[in-house]
Design a protein around this motif. Sequence first.
Motif, PDB file in Angstrom:
ATOM      1  N   GLY A  12      48.013  42.151 101.605  1.00 65.87           N
ATOM      2  CA  GLY A  12      48.433  40.929 102.278  1.00 65.87           C
ATOM      3  C   GLY A  12      47.245  40.140 102.776  1.00 65.87           C
ATOM      4  O   GLY A  12      46.086  40.411 102.420  1.00 65.87           O
ATOM      5  N   PHE A  13      47.510  39.160 103.616  1.00 65.14           N
ATOM      6  CA  PHE A  13      46.464  38.295 104.158  1.00 65.14           C
ATOM      7  C   PHE A  13      46.156  38.672 105.597  1.00 65.14           C
ATOM      8  O   PHE A  13      47.054  38.892 106.401  1.00 65.14           O
ATOM      9  CB  PHE A  13      46.906  36.830 104.120  1.00 65.14           C
ATOM     10  CG  PHE A  13      47.099  36.289 102.746  1.00 65.14           C
ATOM     11  CD1 PHE A  13      46.010  35.990 101.936  1.00 65.14           C
ATOM     12  CD2 PHE A  13      48.376  36.074 102.249  1.00 65.14           C
ATOM     13  CE1 PHE A  13      46.187  35.489 100.671  1.00 65.14           C
ATOM     14  CE2 PHE A  13      48.563  35.576 100.979  1.00 65.14           C
ATOM     15  CZ  PHE A  13      47.470  35.280 100.177  1.00 65.14           C
ATOM     16  N   PHE A  14      44.854  38.729 105.910  1.00 61.38           N
ATOM     17  CA  PHE A  14      44.382  38.884 107.276  1.00 61.38           C
ATOM     18  C   PHE A  14      43.728  37.581 107.705  1.00 61.38           C
ATOM     19  O   PHE A  14      42.996  36.954 106.922  1.00 61.38           O
ATOM     20  CB  PHE A  14      43.377  40.039 107.393  1.00 61.38           C
ATOM     21  CG  PHE A  14      44.003  41.397 107.320  1.00 61.38           C
ATOM     22  CD1 PHE A  14      44.457  42.025 108.475  1.00 61.38           C
ATOM     23  CD2 PHE A  14      44.140  42.048 106.105  1.00 61.38           C
ATOM     24  CE1 PHE A  14      45.033  43.282 108.398  1.00 61.38           C
ATOM     25  CE2 PHE A  14      44.726  43.299 106.030  1.00 61.38           C
ATOM     26  CZ  PHE A  14      45.168  43.919 107.177  1.00 61.38           C
ATOM     27  N   SER A  15      43.969  37.186 108.941  1.00 61.04           N
ATOM     28  CA  SER A  15      43.403  35.942 109.440  1.00 61.04           C
ATOM     29  C   SER A  15      42.825  36.169 110.833  1.00 61.04           C
ATOM     30  O   SER A  15      43.415  36.883 111.651  1.00 61.04           O
ATOM     31  CB  SER A  15      44.478  34.848 109.493  1.00 61.04           C
ATOM     32  OG  SER A  15      43.960  33.661 110.073  1.00 61.04           O
ATOM     33  N   VAL A  16      41.675  35.551 111.078  1.00 59.24           N
ATOM     34  CA  VAL A  16      41.013  35.608 112.390  1.00 59.24           C
ATOM     35  C   VAL A  16      40.759  34.171 112.832  1.00 59.24           C
ATOM     36  O   VAL A  16      40.219  33.371 112.063  1.00 59.24           O
ATOM     37  CB  VAL A  16      39.684  36.386 112.330  1.00 59.24           C
ATOM     38  CG1 VAL A  16      39.014  36.399 113.702  1.00 59.24           C
ATOM     39  CG2 VAL A  16      39.922  37.805 111.836  1.00 59.24           C
ATOM     40  N   GLY A  17      41.169  33.826 114.052  1.00 57.03           N
ATOM     41  CA  GLY A  17      41.012  32.453 114.491  1.00 57.03           C
ATOM     42  C   GLY A  17      40.877  32.318 115.994  1.00 57.03           C
ATOM     43  O   GLY A  17      41.089  33.273 116.751  1.00 57.03           O
ATOM     44  N   GLY A  18      40.557  31.096 116.417  1.00 59.14           N
ATOM     45  CA  GLY A  18      40.404  30.799 117.840  1.00 59.14           C
ATOM     46  C   GLY A  18      40.890  29.395 118.151  1.00 59.14           C
ATOM     47  O   GLY A  18      41.011  28.549 117.259  1.00 59.14           O
ATOM     48  N   ARG A  19      41.140  29.160 119.430  1.00 61.39           N
ATOM     49  CA  ARG A  19      41.619  27.855 119.860  1.00 61.39           C
ATOM     50  C   ARG A  19      40.976  27.524 121.207  1.00 61.39           C
ATOM     51  O   ARG A  19      40.935  28.359 122.106  1.00 61.39           O
ATOM     52  CB  ARG A  19      43.144  27.881 119.986  1.00 61.39           C
ATOM     53  CG  ARG A  19      43.788  26.556 120.263  1.00 61.39           C
ATOM     54  CD  ARG A  19      45.229  26.519 119.771  1.00 61.39           C
ATOM     55  NE  ARG A  19      46.009  27.701 120.103  1.00 61.39           N
ATOM     56  CZ  ARG A  19      47.145  28.030 119.475  1.00 61.39           C
ATOM     57  NH1 ARG A  19      47.616  27.272 118.504  1.00 61.39           N
ATOM     58  NH2 ARG A  19      47.820  29.114 119.819  1.00 61.39           N
ATOM     59  N   VAL A  20      40.473  26.298 121.361  1.00 63.43           N
ATOM     60  CA  VAL A  20      39.842  25.863 122.611  1.00 63.43           C
ATOM     61  C   VAL A  20      40.401  24.507 122.989  1.00 63.43           C
ATOM     62  O   VAL A  20      40.892  23.744 122.136  1.00 63.43           O
ATOM     63  CB  VAL A  20      38.307  25.796 122.484  1.00 63.43           C
ATOM     64  CG1 VAL A  20      37.719  27.170 122.211  1.00 63.43           C
ATOM     65  CG2 VAL A  20      37.900  24.820 121.386  1.00 63.43           C
ATOM     66  N   GLY A  21      40.305  24.185 124.263  1.00 69.59           N
ATOM     67  CA  GLY A  21      40.793  22.878 124.698  1.00 69.59           C
ATOM     68  C   GLY A  21      40.635  22.684 126.186  1.00 69.59           C
ATOM     69  O   GLY A  21      39.906  23.416 126.866  1.00 69.59           O
ATOM     70  N   LEU A  22      41.352  21.679 126.702  1.00 70.58           N
ATOM     71  CA  LEU A  22      41.290  21.322 128.116  1.00 70.58           C
ATOM     72  C   LEU A  22      42.700  21.258 128.678  1.00 70.58           C
ATOM     73  O   LEU A  22      43.642  20.835 128.002  1.00 70.58           O
ATOM     74  CB  LEU A  22      40.603  19.975 128.312  1.00 70.58           C
ATOM     75  CG  LEU A  22      39.119  19.887 127.968  1.00 70.58           C
ATOM     76  CD1 LEU A  22      38.640  18.451 128.083  1.00 70.58           C
ATOM     77  CD2 LEU A  22      38.299  20.794 128.888  1.00 70.58           C
ATOM     78  N   GLN A  23      42.811  21.675 129.934  1.00 67.01           N
ATOM     79  CA  GLN A  23      44.077  21.585 130.639  1.00 67.01           C
ATOM     80  C   GLN A  23      43.910  20.658 131.840  1.00 67.01           C
ATOM     81  O   GLN A  23      42.985  20.804 132.638  1.00 67.01           O
ATOM     82  CB  GLN A  23      44.527  22.956 131.114  1.00 67.01           C
ATOM     83  CG  GLN A  23      45.883  22.947 131.814  1.00 67.01           C
ATOM     84  CD  GLN A  23      46.288  24.330 132.279  1.00 67.01           C
ATOM     85  OE1 GLN A  23      45.562  24.962 133.031  1.00 67.01           O
ATOM     86  NE2 GLN A  23      47.426  24.800 131.827  1.00 67.01           N
ATOM     87  N   PHE A  24      44.819  19.698 131.961  1.00 59.99           N
ATOM     88  CA  PHE A  24      44.789  18.721 133.042  1.00 59.99           C
ATOM     89  C   PHE A  24      45.931  19.045 134.009  1.00 59.99           C
ATOM     90  O   PHE A  24      47.098  19.105 133.618  1.00 59.99           O
ATOM     91  CB  PHE A  24      44.945  17.307 132.486  1.00 59.99           C
ATOM     92  CG  PHE A  24      43.921  16.946 131.456  1.00 59.99           C
ATOM     93  CD1 PHE A  24      42.732  16.328 131.820  1.00 59.99           C
ATOM     94  CD2 PHE A  24      44.130  17.243 130.115  1.00 59.99           C
ATOM     95  CE1 PHE A  24      41.783  16.012 130.868  1.00 59.99           C
ATOM     96  CE2 PHE A  24      43.189  16.915 129.156  1.00 59.99           C
ATOM     97  CZ  PHE A  24      42.004  16.300 129.533  1.00 59.99           C
ATOM     98  N   LEU A  25      45.589  19.262 135.295  1.00 68.57           N
ATOM     99  CA  LEU A  25      46.549  19.644 136.314  1.00 68.57           C
ATOM    100  C   LEU A  25      46.674  18.535 137.357  1.00 68.57           C
ATOM    101  O   LEU A  25      45.689  17.882 137.697  1.00 68.57           O
ATOM    102  CB  LEU A  25      46.126  20.938 137.001  1.00 68.57           C
ATOM    103  CG  LEU A  25      45.914  22.150 136.092  1.00 68.57           C
ATOM    104  CD1 LEU A  25      45.266  23.280 136.878  1.00 68.57           C
ATOM    105  CD2 LEU A  25      47.230  22.601 135.490  1.00 68.57           C
TER     106      LEU A  25
END
Length: 319
Positions: free
Chosen positions: A111-124
């Motif tokens: 099968g497929f293996f995937s490695v990833g990341g996510r970044v961003g900003l949170q406004f409160l």
Amino acid sequence: MRRSFHIIWLCLLIFQATGQQVFQFSQYFFNKYEVNPAYGGMERSLSAFVTYRDQYSAFPGNPRTFQANMDIPLYRWNGAAGVSLQNTNTGLLRESTVKASYNQVFGTSIGFFSVGGRVGLQFLQIDGSAITTPEGDYEGGINHNDPQLNTNVYSGINPVWEAGIFFYNASLEAGINVTHVPSHTSKFGQGTFSRTPFASLFAQYKRQVNEQWLLMPSSIVKLDQAVWQMDLAILAQWEENFTAGLGWRGIGKNAADAAIFYVGTNIGKKYRLLYSYDLGISPLARQHQGSHEITLQYNLQKLFGLGLPPKIIYNPRDL
């Protein structure tokens, strides 16, 4: 009750409080890219989701979340990229988040293996003007000129990040996602806002019963340093079109939160619609009318290049 809820909510935020830190969705098995950034591109074409969740409906200040995301496979690089937007209003608190992701996909014999990341900003943001009695002198010597409870608007910006691993094949999908590792604290008005490490483990099995029916049991475990919670669901899909199922949130006497009912359908070849209703079973259920969640998916149904192979039935006459 509304007055007491707003005042207590703001008091806790100014000093110290812990609670639901991540966006909670009952349809985690449907919008998998939101659960794990490493899922990007697994829909094999440009895919977009729009979700609205009304949690604990009719409860004063209940969480209401709007979420939208889009991911697209980058076949030339055997990867995928995506963006996501979220906005949640809870009491006097408003949270808005913008994130972008990238993941790399590796093909294997199983099968497929995937490695990833996510970044961003949170406004409160906290709007103090929404407090019913933030200031004033009243008969009987009652003084509401509290320096902590005023009509100011408090705001802050915080970084957010997460990383995930995902496995995908024809019958099994599973992934692990971690967020806010290491943890961080930032200034927020007159206090601070902290994010603690959080993790989720997702799994889904697909069982083709016959040519018409497909069963899909799913589970997600969410945990941080203090508590953990498990969601279970089983869906039945008829001719890759109509979907119905049942779910349960919370394992254990003191953790059970809701029984969940699902129904969905395809709309043409490119759209899918899913609705779920959470029937509360905890003591809090006496104060609300359940939770509603609706998700619309769009898939372009078009390959852009090479990389993740399309679903093909090979004919020996063409070999």
